[in-house]
Design a protein around this motif. Sequence first.
Motif, PDB file in Angstrom:
ATOM      1  N   ASP A  90      39.494  33.116  40.829  1.00  0.00           N
ATOM      2  CA  ASP A  90      40.907  33.397  40.572  1.00  0.00           C
ATOM      3  C   ASP A  90      41.347  32.789  39.240  1.00  0.00           C
ATOM      4  OD1 ASP A  90      41.006  34.695  42.958  1.00  0.00           O
ATOM      5  OD2 ASP A  90      42.000  33.078  44.061  1.00  0.00           O
ATOM      6  N   VAL A  91      40.954  31.519  39.035  1.00  0.00           N
ATOM      7  CA  VAL A  91      41.330  30.853  37.783  1.00  0.00           C
ATOM      8  C   VAL A  91      40.742  31.616  36.597  1.00  0.00           C
ATOM      9  CG1 VAL A  91      40.982  28.788  36.380  1.00  0.00           C
ATOM     10  CG2 VAL A  91      41.683  28.561  38.758  1.00  0.00           C
ATOM     11  N   ALA A  92      39.473  31.992  36.721  1.00  0.00           N
ATOM     12  CA  ALA A  92      38.817  32.724  35.630  1.00  0.00           C
ATOM     13  C   ALA A  92      39.562  34.026  35.351  1.00  0.00           C
ATOM     14  CB  ALA A  92      37.359  32.992  35.978  1.00  0.00           C
ATOM     15  N   ALA A  93      40.014  34.696  36.418  1.00  0.00           N
ATOM     16  CA  ALA A  93      40.754  35.952  36.236  1.00  0.00           C
ATOM     17  C   ALA A  93      42.065  35.703  35.498  1.00  0.00           C
ATOM     18  CB  ALA A  93      41.012  36.613  37.591  1.00  0.00           C
TER      19      ALA A  93
ATOM     20  N   LEU B 263      42.570  33.590  33.356  1.00  0.00           N
ATOM     21  CA  LEU B 263      42.246  33.291  31.957  1.00  0.00           C
ATOM     22  C   LEU B 263      41.845  34.549  31.196  1.00  0.00           C
ATOM     23  CD1 LEU B 263      40.317  29.958  32.542  1.00  0.00           C
ATOM     24  CD2 LEU B 263      42.514  30.218  31.388  1.00  0.00           C
TER      25      LEU B 263
END
Lengths: 272, 353
Positions: A173-176, A178
Amino acid sequence: MSRARTSAGPGADRRVPVVLLVPALVGLALLVVPMAGLAWRAPWGRFPELLTSDSVLTALRLSVTTATSATVLSVLCGVPLAWLLARGDFPGRALLRGLVTVPLVLPPVIGGVALLVAFGRQGVIGGWLDRTFGLSLPFTTGAVVLSQAFVAMPYLVIAVEGAFRGADRRYEDVAATLGASAWTVFRRITLPAVLPGVAAGAVLCWARALGEFGATITFAGSFPGTTRTLPLEAYVAIGAGDTDMAIVLSLMMIVVSVVILVGLRERWVNVR
Amino acid sequence: MSPEGLEMDVVVDRGPFVLDVSVRIDAGEVVALLGPNGAGKSTLLGVLAGLIRPTAGRVALAGVTLDDVATGQHVPARGRRVGLVVQDYLLFGHMTVVENVAFGLRARGIPRRRARESAARTLERVGLGGLDGRKPRELSGGQAQRVALARALVVEPRLLLLDEPLAALDAGTRPAVRAELRRHLAGYSGCAIVVTHDPLEAMVLGDRLVVVEDGRVVQAGPPAEVARHPGTDYVARLVGLNLLQGTARGRTADVGAGTVIALAHEEHGPVHIAFSPSAVVLSPHRPDGSARNVWPGTVQDLETHGDLVRVTVSGALPVLADVTPLAIADLQLAPGMPVWASVKASEITAYPA
């Protein structure tokens, strides 16, 4: 054993109850005695000579090549399949998961028959391959790889699916947030996170492929140099009355399995 | 409402739980989002980050519609320019610090070299110059938090979501990291939401508080205003005040259970009545004199609270009282004991509900 007695804590009887100990020892004997018997009967003096004989070296080379190819094939297809099973949201997923694990409990000979029916020259896919490309799979080295992958890939899929389920999706989720695309997230976040699981699954898959017999002999036959892998070589040796050779080959395979399983037991149990 | 800000009016229907909120945030404004566990704070952040699709409503950020259920519009997380920093930071463990920060730039197709230079500069800005090559596991909690902040800020989000950013830090380092976070937020030009359980954190970091309970915004306003005039029991407990609901008729208010409270000023209609636990006096018998601002209860719990002892009194009008250890001894207070609570009218704040 001695540990079971000495580790008794204060106030607690930590001795192993006899009711458990006796069947446990019987079970252990059942598993270990045949292998110990092999070591006992092994022609240790002729060992180097037998191991370096042409037929063994040829079978060994073929086994390592095919098991490695089957593992590569299993990783390339099995990892995405495991991802689908772990993350996919589609009807019939439970059924699919069951189907994928069927080869784990299916007698490998039946697997071989199934492969023959599908990929044989008269088979659904085999017939088409033959007509279109002039390709015939049965009784080739390719058939060995396919047989091994059929039997061994489920091990990898199960290990990797467990790793995918265990991976914390919030990283994704965090990567998304970003700005990463689904493919970038998979490649740079999810895959590195499950890499230990993939490695464990691949080793297990390789070991299973190395020991594959039933599907191979049914679908690929037993031709020296092209389809006769180590287990088939051992089977042929027994049939020819060459017990010494069969024992040497058996011990070789046992050593490989023990090394791999001892190294992986912890992880395998955890992944399950 | 500037066009640079956030407009959110959404409903998320998740079976028994329904989130139904409207939130406006100006660019440069920091909103502290408070609420008990399960109030819907995480769902709210999930909707803003694009990870949860709302059932109804609309989200717009800086003039761009991110969600509009009516028209079927939905911008996925990666296209939103919404930064996310969470309690346990979620730094990518297999990457170095600078690779973590450069991740968002690389994902946007910026070449490795330039992404790393830019990431290194951002790390410098949050005071982490020189830690570029470290792995996340080699960082302290405060450092990890700043890396997570740098990773979110480097891609210049229009909205920054901080989900309990200080909760994982130990009490010793929290004040310093909090002060620093406040500085970074002050210098940030987008909208920011800080989810927190800690009233102090909310007061220090937030320009405005928004309190969510049971999926709804129950109170919003400047921190000082919310702290002085809590609108719900949750907020009152959070800021350490007692809160009673009643109906005012001039200088008195009926708070139910046969109790009438004398007010210091005139009010009419439904009111909140707030007073500090230290203003509550406990006595074993009904005090003589004034018949007002006195009600009975039962001691439920005693707990040390600084130099005082916080007594939880249950009953028709539950109340918290801070009394000295000496008073506890004098009154021989113990759980289960009946007591009378009283408050002076001058210690009471009453405001329309």
